[in-house]
Design a protein around this motif. Structure first.
Motif, PDB file in Angstrom:
ATOM      1  N   GLY A   1     120.185  50.219  26.888  1.00 19.33           N
ATOM      2  CA  GLY A   1     118.791  49.893  27.177  1.00 19.33           C
ATOM      3  C   GLY A   1     118.598  49.432  28.603  1.00 19.33           C
ATOM      4  O   GLY A   1     119.538  49.420  29.403  1.00 19.33           O
ATOM      5  N   PRO A   2     117.359  49.023  28.933  1.00 23.24           N
ATOM      6  CA  PRO A   2     116.992  48.764  30.330  1.00 23.24           C
ATOM      7  C   PRO A   2     117.381  47.381  30.849  1.00 23.24           C
ATOM      8  O   PRO A   2     116.562  46.682  31.436  1.00 23.24           O
ATOM      9  N   LEU A   3     118.621  46.978  30.594  1.00 24.73           N
ATOM     10  CA  LEU A   3     119.104  45.672  31.061  1.00 24.73           C
ATOM     11  C   LEU A   3     120.386  45.848  31.870  1.00 24.73           C
ATOM     12  O   LEU A   3     121.336  46.469  31.398  1.00 24.73           O
ATOM     13  N   THR A   4     120.396  45.296  33.088  1.00 23.57           N
ATOM     14  CA  THR A   4     121.573  45.328  33.964  1.00 23.57           C
ATOM     15  C   THR A   4     122.152  43.924  34.039  1.00 23.57           C
ATOM     16  O   THR A   4     121.413  42.958  34.229  1.00 23.57           O
ATOM     17  N   MET A   5     123.487  43.828  33.872  1.00 26.90           N
ATOM     18  CA  MET A   5     124.122  42.509  33.919  1.00 26.90           C
ATOM     19  C   MET A   5     125.086  42.436  35.101  1.00 26.90           C
ATOM     20  O   MET A   5     125.887  43.339  35.315  1.00 26.90           O
ATOM     21  N   VAL A   6     125.002  41.343  35.847  1.00 24.43           N
ATOM     22  CA  VAL A   6     125.898  41.145  36.993  1.00 24.43           C
ATOM     23  C   VAL A   6     127.074  40.276  36.548  1.00 24.43           C
ATOM     24  O   VAL A   6     126.883  39.197  35.990  1.00 24.43           O
ATOM     25  N   MET A   7     128.303  40.799  36.776  1.00 28.41           N
ATOM     26  CA  MET A   7     129.538  40.101  36.386  1.00 28.41           C
ATOM     27  C   MET A   7     130.546  40.166  37.536  1.00 28.41           C
ATOM     28  O   MET A   7     130.344  40.921  38.477  1.00 28.41           O
ATOM     29  N   HIS A   8     131.649  39.394  37.433  1.00 27.46           N
ATOM     30  CA  HIS A   8     132.686  39.490  38.470  1.00 27.46           C
ATOM     31  C   HIS A   8     133.367  40.845  38.355  1.00 27.46           C
ATOM     32  O   HIS A   8     133.744  41.259  37.266  1.00 27.46           O
ATOM     33  N   LYS A   9     133.551  41.519  39.481  1.00 26.37           N
ATOM     34  CA  LYS A   9     134.095  42.877  39.439  1.00 26.37           C
ATOM     35  C   LYS A   9     135.617  42.870  39.325  1.00 26.37           C
ATOM     36  O   LYS A   9     136.274  41.907  39.732  1.00 26.37           O
ATOM     37  N   SER A  10     136.174  43.941  38.803  1.00 25.87           N
ATOM     38  CA  SER A  10     137.633  44.117  38.835  1.00 25.87           C
ATOM     39  C   SER A  10     137.988  44.872  40.114  1.00 25.87           C
ATOM     40  O   SER A  10     137.098  45.379  40.807  1.00 25.87           O
ATOM     41  N   GLU A  11     139.294  44.992  40.383  1.00 31.00           N
ATOM     42  CA  GLU A  11     139.683  45.666  41.637  1.00 31.00           C
ATOM     43  C   GLU A  11     139.411  47.170  41.613  1.00 31.00           C
ATOM     44  O   GLU A  11     139.439  47.830  42.646  1.00 31.00           O
ATOM     45  N   LYS A  12     139.127  47.699  40.421  1.00 31.03           N
ATOM     46  CA  LYS A  12     138.844  49.147  40.307  1.00 31.03           C
ATOM     47  C   LYS A  12     137.540  49.539  41.022  1.00 31.03           C
ATOM     48  O   LYS A  12     137.339  50.684  41.403  1.00 31.03           O
ATOM     49  N   VAL A  13     136.630  48.566  41.164  1.00 30.93           N
ATOM     50  CA  VAL A  13     135.316  48.908  41.741  1.00 30.93           C
ATOM     51  C   VAL A  13     135.356  48.717  43.253  1.00 30.93           C
ATOM     52  O   VAL A  13     135.608  47.607  43.740  1.00 30.93           O
ATOM     53  N   PRO A  14     135.139  49.777  44.006  1.00 28.31           N
ATOM     54  CA  PRO A  14     135.217  49.638  45.469  1.00 28.31           C
ATOM     55  C   PRO A  14     134.058  48.815  46.042  1.00 28.31           C
ATOM     56  O   PRO A  14     132.952  48.813  45.485  1.00 28.31           O
ATOM     57  N   TYR A  15     134.339  48.143  47.160  1.00 24.51           N
ATOM     58  CA  TYR A  15     133.290  47.342  47.812  1.00 24.51           C
ATOM     59  C   TYR A  15     132.138  48.220  48.291  1.00 24.51           C
ATOM     60  O   TYR A  15     131.024  47.758  48.450  1.00 24.51           O
ATOM     61  N   GLU A  16     132.418  49.479  48.535  1.00 22.29           N
ATOM     62  CA  GLU A  16     131.345  50.392  48.961  1.00 22.29           C
ATOM     63  C   GLU A  16     130.262  50.466  47.870  1.00 22.29           C
ATOM     64  O   GLU A  16     129.089  50.661  48.155  1.00 22.29           O
TER      65      GLU A  16
END
Ligand code: AMP
Ligand code: MG
Length: 353
Positions: free
Chosen positions: A98-113
């Motif tokens: 559904g239309p909800l976005t949640m902000v969480m601490h990222k893992s190293e898999k997600v690039p800073y770009e």
């Protein structure tokens, strides 16, 4: 580059060829226009830094404005966040897909770009079947900001995406007009008390019914300047703005109509093309030559659904001044007014009884 628009059916078998083509593009680092239930997204592989760079370039988006990562299944979440907070599990149970976005601490898999240099990642699971089929047919992690050029109203049809990105991306998946029409709600779950960063269809009351008290980022609905530091970096930029000067006229309905009629009459007398954005309930009370109804006050989703299309239409109508009513409706008013206030660059005219 030639931009193809291909119709999707929302049926895995009928869409097989299309999804194969989309996969090829995404897996080789390219971008695709994708329908979701909120607005159209400009999709790239969220785990490929080169794709994210291309998204910023195509949108003309400042690179400190992070992208939302879209997943199709809850199991996909673990890999991209350091830890799934308990609050996220409860919200996901109620509002995902559904239309909800949640902000969480990222893992190293997600690039800073992809995260605009942040240590956090914004994640959403759309409900739109075409979007989910598309996400599943790729790496399972799709970075997709709204598919408009930076600063323009978001896209609610495949044609809007074509208007903004023709010649810059190889494929737009046409899933018809979107349902909700306003971008997802964003909630930050990394602070001690969850904090609403961007209002959307999932409103504060709905969030608080699951989490108890939720803070509201002070930039929402209030005055946002470039020097302010809203927690969602994108909220500090001018957005959604039509080319003509847009003014919001607030107050009791009768006074708003009188004021808009008198202001519009002055502009028209001076030979300026002027437009009014009204509702089904009020449109017949205006005397201006160009009047557009954005929807029904009694059906607030209709206002959310049409808002960006009406703002885009103002550009086609070539009007230099636009007056709009305020749409402080009960459930989606905060989300609608947040977009409208930014589209108007905070130009608000208040009327009183
Ligand atoms: P759009 O993709 O156009 O809907 O914009 C995405 C919005 O999400 C922008 O306002 C971003 O600033 C916000 N956003 C994305 N990632 C994060 C994050 N990690 N923390 C806070 N806000 C975020
Ligand atoms: Mg956007």
């Amino acid at each position: 580059m030639v931009t193809k628009i291909v119709k999707a059916y929302g049926d895995h078998e009928k869409d097989e060829e299309l999804m194969k083509l989309a996969k090829e593009i995404i897996c080789s680092g390219g971008l695709v226009g994708m329908p979701t239930e909120t607005v159209y997204g400009l999709a790239g592989d969220a785990l490929n830094p080169e794709s994210s760079k291309k998204i910023y370039a195509a949108k003309g988006r400042p690179s400190d404005n992070p992208l939302i990562v879209h997943i199709a299944d809850i199991e996909a979440l673990d890999k991209i966040v350091e830890e799934v907070p308990e609050t996220a599990r409860r919200l996901a149970e109620k509002f995902w897909p559904g239309p909800l976005t949640m902000v969480m601490h990222k893992s190293e898999k997600v690039p800073y770009e992809t995260t605009g240099g942040l240590e956090t990642v914004a994640v959403r699971m759309p409900v739109n079947e075409i979007a989910r089929d598309f996400i599943r047919s790729t790496s399972g992690y799709i970075a997709a900001p709204s598919a408009n050029k930076s600063g323009r109203p978001s896209c609610t049809t495949a044609e809007h995406v074509y208007e903004d990105l023709n010649g810059e991306i190889p494929l737009i998946i046409d899933g018809g007009a979107v349902g909700i029409g306003i971008e997802s709600t964003i909630i930050d779950l990394t602070s001690e008390t969850p904090c609403l960063l961007r209002p959307g269809y999932v409103n504060l009351e709905m969030l608080e019914s699951v989490l108890g008290h939720v803070d509201v980022d002070p930039s929402i609905g209030g005055v946002i300047s470039a020097s302010a530091h809203p927690k969602a970096p994108g909220m500090k930029y001018k957005h959604y703005a039509p080319k003509g000067e847009l003014y919001i006229v607030e107050g009791p309905e009768k006074r708003v109509i009188e004021r808009i009629n008198s202001l519009a009459a002055e502009h028209e007398a001076a030979g300026e093309r002027t437009a009014v954005i009204a509702t089904e309930e009020t449109k017949d009370y205006y005397k201006c030559r160009v009047i557009r109804s954005v929807g029904k006050r009694s059906d607030e989703i209709s206002i959310a659904h049409n808002l960006f299309a009406v703002l885009r239409e103002m550009d086609e109508l070539n009007v230099s001044t636009i007056y709009t009513e305020a749409f402080d409706t009960p459930a989606m008013g905060m989300a609608i007014m947040n977009r409208l206030i930014r589209a108007a660059g905070h130009k608000i005219i208040k009327t009183e009884d």
